[in-house]
Scaffold this motif. Structure first.
Motif, PDB file in Angstrom:
ATOM      1  N   SER A  29       0.859  -1.133  -0.060  1.00  0.00           N
ATOM      2  CA  SER A  29      -0.178   0.107  -0.131  1.00  0.00           C
ATOM      3  C   SER A  29       0.788   1.340   0.078  1.00  0.00           C
ATOM      4  CB  SER A  29      -0.909   0.059   1.249  1.00  0.00           C
ATOM      5  OG  SER A  29      -0.216   0.442   2.524  1.00  0.00           O
ATOM      6  N   LYS A  71       0.287   5.566   0.938  1.00  0.00           N
ATOM      7  CA  LYS A  71      -0.551   6.740   1.525  1.00  0.00           C
ATOM      8  C   LYS A  71       0.242   7.909   1.888  1.00  0.00           C
ATOM      9  CE  LYS A  71      -4.229   8.660   3.092  1.00  0.00           C
ATOM     10  NZ  LYS A  71      -5.081   9.452   1.834  1.00  0.00           N
ATOM     11  N   TYR A  96       0.541  10.246  -1.948  1.00  0.00           N
ATOM     12  CA  TYR A  96      -0.230   9.020  -2.565  1.00  0.00           C
ATOM     13  C   TYR A  96      -1.614   9.001  -1.934  1.00  0.00           C
ATOM     14  CZ  TYR A  96       4.234   6.874  -3.533  1.00  0.00           C
ATOM     15  OH  TYR A  96       5.663   6.507  -4.056  1.00  0.00           O
ATOM     16  N   ARG A  97      -2.666   8.772  -2.839  1.00  0.00           N
ATOM     17  CA  ARG A  97      -3.811   8.652  -2.385  1.00  0.00           C
ATOM     18  C   ARG A  97      -4.506   9.848  -2.072  1.00  0.00           C
ATOM     19  NH1 ARG A  97      -3.667   3.459   1.051  1.00  0.00           N
ATOM     20  NH2 ARG A  97      -5.771   4.365   1.858  1.00  0.00           N
ATOM     21  N   ASP A  98      -4.185  11.046  -2.394  1.00  0.00           N
ATOM     22  CA  ASP A  98      -4.775  12.264  -2.096  1.00  0.00           C
ATOM     23  C   ASP A  98      -6.236  12.484  -2.515  1.00  0.00           C
ATOM     24  OD1 ASP A  98      -3.728  15.310  -1.467  1.00  0.00           O
ATOM     25  OD2 ASP A  98      -5.377  15.271  -2.729  1.00  0.00           O
ATOM     26  N   GLU A  99      -6.903  12.746  -1.663  1.00  0.00           N
ATOM     27  CA  GLU A  99      -8.636  12.677  -2.051  1.00  0.00           C
ATOM     28  C   GLU A  99      -9.014  13.649  -2.685  1.00  0.00           C
ATOM     29  OE1 GLU A  99     -10.576  12.030   1.924  1.00  0.00           O
ATOM     30  OE2 GLU A  99      -9.439  10.177   2.349  1.00  0.00           O
ATOM     31  N   ASP A 118      -8.293  12.055  -6.022  1.00  0.00           N
ATOM     32  CA  ASP A 118      -8.961  10.621  -6.300  1.00  0.00           C
ATOM     33  C   ASP A 118     -10.473  10.739  -6.376  1.00  0.00           C
ATOM     34  OD1 ASP A 118      -6.667   9.717  -6.079  1.00  0.00           O
ATOM     35  OD2 ASP A 118      -6.729   8.445  -4.130  1.00  0.00           O
TER      36      ASP A 118
END
Ligand SMILES: Cc1ncc(COP(=O)(O)O)c(C=O)c1O
Length: 441
Positions: free
Chosen positions: A41, A43, A69-72, A75
């Motif tokens: 993963s 993040k 990573y996985r910036d809302e 996304d």
């Protein structure tokens, strides 16, 4: 320092060997039988491998991760676009112009743009457009620059097998097998920041030089940068000669400044390529420039052809729209620069403690670390630095939870999420890693 055991990662590599050459999807991901990384993963600014070791990541997928990573913010925009509109249709949507207009608001050198799916494709498009516009063939490239994995630019200066005392230039060799000699025919290579070399090349080939293709800050060569005067020289030489200046900002674009490296220099290209930071990890790329140059792309008999099935797909464009909006409207790049400065300062304290001559190259958002007394001015100068010590230092950092490329030609990439890193911890780890590197020499 003990090296962590990696039973899961090693088992994954064993399985992958049955499925892919070298057991990886990209040859540069193969780091040997013991060290090839398999992740579970990602993040923020961290990645976690299959053996549950978490790393603070300064490699950031070779640069695309600019926010984290996985910036809302990004996304959610992508999820919204693909669930409410779709992915691709082979037709246009208004999102195409939304993204181009955002780029234009950040980069005054861009009038028109076209999209691509990777940096490689963007460079192919820019070079073809330059050739179509100028009706010339030759492209001047810089030693140590990297422009993707397409045959024509897969020729490199073999500095690894060259000695600083050699009077001759390093040999230009292909990246490997399968690259026809004919693809070298239209490429001329010069060392960065060498004014005389540019004059010589233009005196000899000027009539057929379509473009100079350059990374203003060499993101694939320790962030060694063009001087202001050299960049001006290239701009002037292109103007005098009717050639185009292509700046490959695949790594620097939307990272080193909102307007990329060109904003730092105040010198602008005729054509620019963008990719990585444009989409915070989603596969988006583009090239653009002056309207009269870009309009060489047309259905005219002598027009340039450009396109592709996945070009300007909704996943890529919605990610670009969200990422560029954040970069434009927030102080994310200032945060990144501040964190980059603090990290260079702490590294400098560690290196000084061990009496190691060192310098940093390039901007705070992607800085190169070089063990030598002077900032290298070109790829040949890099050979004067102690890159073996750097590699040992980097490998020790990796063992202790700091991920980076163990090669000083790859810079340290900073993203907005790095503002959460415990810098005291990082300094301690850097100190232990350097101590162990020196002991191992
Ligand atoms: C300056 C530059 N140009 C082009 C490329 C190729 O981009 P891609 O790997 O997305 O094809 C890269 C990749 O690192 C790059 O750094």
């Amino acid at each position: 320092m003990t090296k962590p055991l990696k039973p899961q990662s090693n088992a994954m590599l064993k399985r992958a060997h049955e499925n892919m050459p070298l057991g990886v999807a990209d040859s540069y991901r193969y780091w040997g039988e013991e060290n090839t990384v398999f992740l579970s993963s990602m993040k923020g600014c961290t990645i976690t491998d299959c053996d549950q070791q978490t790393f603070v990541d300064f490699r950031l997928a070779y640069g695309p991760i600019i926010l984290g990573y996985r910036d809302e913010r990004v996304d959610n925009e992508v999820i919204n676009a693909i669930t409410s509109v779709g992915t691709i249709s082979g037709f246009s949507t208004g999102l195409d112009s939304d993204v181009v207009e955002l780029v234009k608001s950040l980069c005054p050198n861009i009038d028109k743009m076209r999209f691509a799916n990777s940096g490689t494709e963007a460079v192919i498009g820019a070079v073809r457009t330059a050739r179509g516009f100028t009706k010339r063939n030759k492209i001047v490239v810089v030693e140590g620059g990297f422009h993707g994995l397409h045959d024509e630019v897969m020729w490199k200066s073999d500095v690894d097998n060259w000695e600083i005392t050699d009077e001759n230039a390093p040999e230009i060799i292909p990246f490997g097998a399968g690259i026809p000699q004919s693809t070298r025919e239209h490429q001329v290579s010069v060392p960065l920041n060498d004014f005389k070399a540019i004059d010589t090349v233009f005196a000899e080939h000027g009539h057929d030089i379509a473009a100079i293709l350059i990374e203003p800050i060499m993101g694939n060569c320790g962030s060694i940068a063009s001087t202001q005067a050299y960049m001006q020289k290239l701009r002037d030489t292109c103007d005098t000669n009717g050639s185009l200046l292509i700046m490959d900002e695949v790594k620097t674009g939307f990272r080193v400044a909102k307007g990329g490296a060109q904003a730092l220099y105040g010198i602008y290209a005729d054509l620019t390529t963008y990719a990585k930071a444009m989409g915070n990890g989603y596969p988006i790329a583009a090239f653009g420039g002056k309207a009269n140059v870009m309009d060489a792309i047309s259905f005219a008999k002598d027009g340039v052809t450009h396109g592709g099935t996945y070009t300007a797909n909704m996943v890529a464009l919605s990610a670009a729209k969200a990422t560029l909006t954040v970069l434009k409207e927030t102080d994310a790049l200032e945060t990144i620069a501040t964190v980059g400065q603090k990290i260079q300062a702490l590294l400098s304290r560690v290196f000084t403690k061990f009496d190691i001559e060192h310098c940093f190259a390039g901007p705070d958002a992607m800085f190169g670390v070089h063990f030598g007394s002077e900032v290298p001015q070109n790829y040949r100068d890099w050979k004067k630095t102690n890159s073996d010590l750097y590699t040992q230092f980097a490998l020790n950092l990796i063992d202790n939870g700091v991920m980076l490329e163990p090669d000083s030609r790859e810079p340290w990439f900073i993203c907005e999420a790095h503002q959460t890193v415990d810098l005291k911890w990082l300094e301690q780890v850097a100190e232990q890693s350097m101590s162990a590197a020196i002991n191992a020499q």
